[in-house]
Enzyme design. Structure first.
Site, PDB file in Angstrom:
ATOM      1  N   THR A 187      65.479  14.285  50.081  1.00  0.00           N
ATOM      2  CA  THR A 187      65.640  12.848  50.284  1.00  0.00           C
ATOM      3  C   THR A 187      64.916  12.381  51.552  1.00  0.00           C
ATOM      4  N   ASP A 188      64.591  11.091  51.580  1.00  0.00           N
ATOM      5  CA  ASP A 188      64.003  10.510  52.798  1.00  0.00           C
ATOM      6  C   ASP A 188      65.057  10.398  53.909  1.00  0.00           C
ATOM      7  N   GLU A 189      66.347  10.566  53.551  1.00  0.00           N
ATOM      8  CA  GLU A 189      67.410  10.384  54.558  1.00  0.00           C
ATOM      9  C   GLU A 189      67.394  11.468  55.629  1.00  0.00           C
ATOM     10  N   LYS A 249      71.301  18.002  53.482  1.00  0.00           N
ATOM     11  CA  LYS A 249      70.010  18.062  52.772  1.00  0.00           C
ATOM     12  C   LYS A 249      68.922  18.593  53.716  1.00  0.00           C
ATOM     13  N   ALA A 309      70.787  19.929  41.925  1.00  0.00           N
ATOM     14  CA  ALA A 309      72.249  19.959  42.118  1.00  0.00           C
ATOM     15  C   ALA A 309      72.605  19.706  43.577  1.00  0.00           C
ATOM     16  N   ARG A 343      66.389  -0.495  51.826  1.00  0.00           N
ATOM     17  CA  ARG A 343      66.106   0.773  51.155  1.00  0.00           C
ATOM     18  C   ARG A 343      64.760   0.658  50.433  1.00  0.00           C
ATOM     19  N   LEU A 357      79.385  20.282  36.600  1.00  0.00           N
ATOM     20  CA  LEU A 357      80.067  19.075  36.113  1.00  0.00           C
ATOM     21  C   LEU A 357      81.132  18.588  37.100  1.00  0.00           C
ATOM     22  N   THR A 358      80.684  18.207  38.281  1.00  0.00           N
ATOM     23  CA  THR A 358      81.566  17.524  39.232  1.00  0.00           C
ATOM     24  C   THR A 358      81.814  16.120  38.671  1.00  0.00           C
ATOM     25  N   ARG A 382      79.472   0.771  56.835  1.00  0.00           N
ATOM     26  CA  ARG A 382      79.515   2.245  56.794  1.00  0.00           C
ATOM     27  C   ARG A 382      79.295   2.771  58.213  1.00  0.00           C
ATOM     28  N   PRO A 383      80.079   3.747  58.675  1.00  0.00           N
ATOM     29  CA  PRO A 383      79.810   4.308  60.010  1.00  0.00           C
ATOM     30  C   PRO A 383      78.429   4.966  60.048  1.00  0.00           C
ATOM     31  N   GLU A 415      75.822  17.465  46.190  1.00  0.00           N
ATOM     32  CA  GLU A 415      76.705  16.339  46.456  1.00  0.00           C
ATOM     33  C   GLU A 415      75.783  15.280  47.042  1.00  0.00           C
ATOM     34  N   TYR A 439      75.773  13.967  54.690  1.00  0.00           N
ATOM     35  CA  TYR A 439      74.919  14.182  53.508  1.00  0.00           C
ATOM     36  C   TYR A 439      73.500  14.523  53.945  1.00  0.00           C
ATOM     37  N   ALA A 462      72.390  15.531  56.797  1.00  0.00           N
ATOM     38  CA  ALA A 462      72.321  16.794  57.550  1.00  0.00           C
ATOM     39  C   ALA A 462      72.344  17.986  56.598  1.00  0.00           C
TER      40      ALA A 462
HETATM   41  P1  NAD Z   1      74.162  13.058  41.209  1.00  0.00           P
HETATM   42  O1  NAD Z   1      75.292  13.077  42.188  1.00  0.00           O
HETATM   43  O2  NAD Z   1      74.089  11.972  40.202  1.00  0.00           O
HETATM   44  O3  NAD Z   1      74.145  14.435  40.378  1.00  0.00           O
HETATM   45  C1  NAD Z   1      74.353  15.662  40.987  1.00  0.00           C
HETATM   46  C2  NAD Z   1      74.571  16.699  39.877  1.00  0.00           C
HETATM   47  O4  NAD Z   1      74.734  17.983  40.490  1.00  0.00           O
HETATM   48  C3  NAD Z   1      75.833  16.454  39.026  1.00  0.00           C
HETATM   49  O5  NAD Z   1      75.535  16.631  37.663  1.00  0.00           O
HETATM   50  C4  NAD Z   1      76.809  17.497  39.527  1.00  0.00           C
HETATM   51  O6  NAD Z   1      77.745  17.902  38.528  1.00  0.00           O
HETATM   52  C5  NAD Z   1      75.869  18.631  39.908  1.00  0.00           C
HETATM   53  N1  NAD Z   1      76.462  19.530  40.911  1.00  0.00           N
HETATM   54  C6  NAD Z   1      77.059  19.171  42.078  1.00  0.00           C
HETATM   55  N2  NAD Z   1      77.505  20.260  42.721  1.00  0.00           N
HETATM   56  C7  NAD Z   1      77.142  21.337  41.967  1.00  0.00           C
HETATM   57  C8  NAD Z   1      77.306  22.734  42.110  1.00  0.00           C
HETATM   58  N3  NAD Z   1      77.923  23.252  43.171  1.00  0.00           N
HETATM   59  N4  NAD Z   1      76.814  23.541  41.145  1.00  0.00           N
HETATM   60  C9  NAD Z   1      76.195  23.034  40.049  1.00  0.00           C
HETATM   61  N5  NAD Z   1      76.014  21.708  39.856  1.00  0.00           N
HETATM   62  C10 NAD Z   1      76.499  20.877  40.803  1.00  0.00           C
HETATM   63  O7  NAD Z   1      72.846  13.142  42.089  1.00  0.00           O
HETATM   64  P2  NAD Z   1      71.434  12.454  41.847  1.00  0.00           P
HETATM   65  O8  NAD Z   1      71.467  11.071  42.352  1.00  0.00           O
HETATM   66  O9  NAD Z   1      70.980  12.732  40.467  1.00  0.00           O
HETATM   67  O10 NAD Z   1      70.547  13.303  42.877  1.00  0.00           O
HETATM   68  C11 NAD Z   1      69.888  14.495  42.465  1.00  0.00           C
HETATM   69  C12 NAD Z   1      69.172  15.091  43.650  1.00  0.00           C
HETATM   70  O11 NAD Z   1      68.237  14.147  44.164  1.00  0.00           O
HETATM   71  C13 NAD Z   1      70.079  15.480  44.812  1.00  0.00           C
HETATM   72  O12 NAD Z   1      69.623  16.687  45.355  1.00  0.00           O
HETATM   73  C14 NAD Z   1      69.911  14.340  45.801  1.00  0.00           C
HETATM   74  O13 NAD Z   1      70.116  14.782  47.125  1.00  0.00           O
HETATM   75  C15 NAD Z   1      68.465  13.954  45.558  1.00  0.00           C
HETATM   76  N6  NAD Z   1      68.134  12.558  45.866  1.00  0.00           N
HETATM   77  C16 NAD Z   1      68.787  11.539  45.216  1.00  0.00           C
HETATM   78  C17 NAD Z   1      68.417  10.221  45.485  1.00  0.00           C
HETATM   79  C18 NAD Z   1      69.055   9.058  44.762  1.00  0.00           C
HETATM   80  O14 NAD Z   1      68.688   7.910  45.030  1.00  0.00           O
HETATM   81  N7  NAD Z   1      69.975   9.270  43.838  1.00  0.00           N
HETATM   82  C19 NAD Z   1      67.431   9.942  46.439  1.00  0.00           C
HETATM   83  C20 NAD Z   1      66.815  11.016  47.103  1.00  0.00           C
HETATM   84  C21 NAD Z   1      67.159  12.312  46.778  1.00  0.00           C
HETATM   85  P1  TYD Z   2      73.796   3.974  48.368  1.00  0.00           P
HETATM   86  O1  TYD Z   2      73.531   3.626  46.936  1.00  0.00           O
HETATM   87  O2  TYD Z   2      75.098   4.600  48.715  1.00  0.00           O
HETATM   88  O3  TYD Z   2      72.567   4.903  48.812  1.00  0.00           O
HETATM   89  P2  TYD Z   2      72.170   5.455  50.309  1.00  0.00           P
HETATM   90  O4  TYD Z   2      73.291   5.248  51.219  1.00  0.00           O
HETATM   91  O5  TYD Z   2      71.943   6.905  50.012  1.00  0.00           O
HETATM   92  O6  TYD Z   2      70.934   4.723  50.681  1.00  0.00           O
HETATM   93  O7  TYD Z   2      73.631   2.665  49.251  1.00  0.00           O
HETATM   94  C1  TYD Z   2      72.434   1.912  49.258  1.00  0.00           C
HETATM   95  C2  TYD Z   2      72.599   0.801  50.284  1.00  0.00           C
HETATM   96  O8  TYD Z   2      73.622  -0.102  49.842  1.00  0.00           O
HETATM   97  C3  TYD Z   2      73.038   1.300  51.640  1.00  0.00           C
HETATM   98  O9  TYD Z   2      72.430   0.499  52.650  1.00  0.00           O
HETATM   99  C4  TYD Z   2      74.548   1.067  51.644  1.00  0.00           C
HETATM  100  C5  TYD Z   2      74.671  -0.190  50.809  1.00  0.00           C
HETATM  101  N1  TYD Z   2      75.951  -0.321  50.062  1.00  0.00           N
HETATM  102  C6  TYD Z   2      76.697  -1.507  50.151  1.00  0.00           C
HETATM  103  O10 TYD Z   2      76.313  -2.457  50.856  1.00  0.00           O
HETATM  104  N2  TYD Z   2      77.860  -1.589  49.424  1.00  0.00           N
HETATM  105  C7  TYD Z   2      78.306  -0.559  48.643  1.00  0.00           C
HETATM  106  O11 TYD Z   2      79.392  -0.694  48.029  1.00  0.00           O
HETATM  107  C8  TYD Z   2      77.535   0.639  48.559  1.00  0.00           C
HETATM  108  C9  TYD Z   2      77.989   1.795  47.713  1.00  0.00           C
HETATM  109  C10 TYD Z   2      76.346   0.716  49.285  1.00  0.00           C
END
Ligand code: NAD
Ligand code: TYD
Length: 345
Positions: free
Chosen positions: A123-125, A154, A80, A214, A35-36, A281-282, A82, A150, A152
């Protein structure tokens, strides 16, 4: 079947638990989450008392917690992490701790417990960035080239998962997916930030020229892809998962951020005056695109949720669930927002 889901209180993890309990009601799900700021048990309120669901409040970096959580578990589905690139630029340490060390602790626990399947969500990143000019997409054979802390972290976790398969024979699978959108996404990510800002009469911060692209995947399509990989995926394999792209006109390489913003503005009846171009973003990756041919060919999965229609439904969800995001947008999030955008946008 008993599943241990890590990070199940976050955006995709919560959607996955709700999906799994709907389509596999006979299974038991244990949710391990520390629960971060991104974890929210409100996401799971509809199943919190279900006899097949239980929650462990704990950190994946803690081997004692992990060992206990894995008791009697058949499959681990590891979400789970960041997960926000901008936060990884501000404070990378937590990303290495959770995404790399946390994954290693889980892998050790899985080997010890004799887990039948360890599925890692990536992730695709990890593949880096594509240009707007090329037509290339990321696939399972693309070389890793992570460009943010992030990505790196993953990438590091993906390598560890594969290494544990090779070295210790742990039965693993990996999915590398594109940007998800849908209900319960924390409003620091682009789409929910744009929607909730507009609902609060605030402008949408667009980084740089807004021409970044994206590959958008509706979260339920992602959950179904994981289901298919858990049921039919080959041990040791990686599958790339991406969104619907058929609606794009010929010659277009994807939907740019500014186009996404304009669609959301239209859906909420607002005009372009609500767009605010802000500092870029850098190291901002220009374009992501995912080739999901392998999972389609080998396992029969394809994305089914068209972007425009499901963006509309996502906007409706945020309109109807103001209590959910108002809560999460207050408190600690406010100080992050000030630091990232330098004001009260
Ligand atoms: P999110 O940030 O919404 O949720 C992450 C969850 O992990 C939270 O509930 C947090 O409390 C928990 N968590 C964080 N650190 C923890 C720890 N040390 N121990 C236990 N729990 C912990 O993330 P999301 O968007 O749901 O992404 C989930 C997964 O999918 C991640 O691995 C992310 O890299 C991957 N992913 C996400 C996206 C996207 O678009 N959101 C795209 C590609 C991959
Ligand atoms: P984000 O949702 O942070 O996902 P990711 O960086 O993992 O792809 O961002 C999606 C796209 O939107 C990315 O190109 C960055 C851009 N963005 C903005 O232009 N403004 C914002 O405030 C945020 C959070 C993201």
């Amino acid at each position: 079947m008993k599943l241990l889901v890590t990070g199940g209180a976050g955006f995709i993890g919560a959607n996955f638990i709700l999906y799994w309990m709907k389509y596999h009601p006979e299974d038991h799900v244990v949710n391990l989450d520390s629960l971060t700021y991104a974890g929210n048990l409100e996401n799971l309120i509809t199943i919190e008392k279900h006899p097949h669901y239980s929650f462990i409040h704990g950190n994946i970096c803690d081997p004692v917690v992990v060992e206990k959580a894995m008791q009697g578990v058949n499959m681990v589905v590891h979400f789970a992490a960041e997960s926000h690139v901008d936060r990884s630029i501000m404070e990378p340490a937590a990303f290495i701790e959770t995404n790399v060390t946390g994954t290693q602790v889980l892998l050790d626990g899985a080997v010890k417990a004799g887990i039948e399947r360890f599925h890692h969500i990536s992730t695709d990143e990890v593949f880096g960035a594509l240009s707007l000019e090329e037509t290339k997409k990321f696939s399972e054979t693309t070389a890793y080239n992570p460009r943010s802390p992030y990505a790196a972290s993953k990438a590091g976790s993906d390598h560890l998962v594969r290494a544990y398969h090779t070295t210790f024979g742990l039965p693993v699978t990996i999915t590398n997916c594109s940007n998800n959108f849908g209900p319960f996404q924390f409003p620091e990510k682009f789409i929910p930030l744009a929607i909730t800002n507009l609902l609060e009469e605030k402008k949408i911060p667009v980084y740089g020229d807004g021409l970044y692209v994206r590959d958008w995947l509706y979260v339920e399509d992602h959950c179904r892809a994981i289901d298919v990989v858990l049921q039919k995926g080959k041990i040791g394999e990686t599958y790339c998962v991406g969104g619907v792209t058929e609606d794009l006109p010929a010659g277009r390489q994807g939907i740019s951020n500014i186009e996404v913003v304009k669609k959301i503005l239209r859906l909420l009846g607002k005009d372009d005056a609500m767009i605010e171009y802000v500092k870029d973003r850098p190291g901002h990756d220009r374009r992501y695109a995912v080739d999901w041919t392998k999972i389609n060919r080998e396992l029969g999965w394809k994305p089914e949720h068209n972007f425009d229609e499901w963006l509309g439904k996502t906007v409706t969800w945020y309109k109807e669930n103001v209590f959910w995001w108002k809560d999460v947008k207050s408190g600690a999030y406010t100080s992050y927002y000030k630091k990232q955008y330098g004001g009260d946008k």
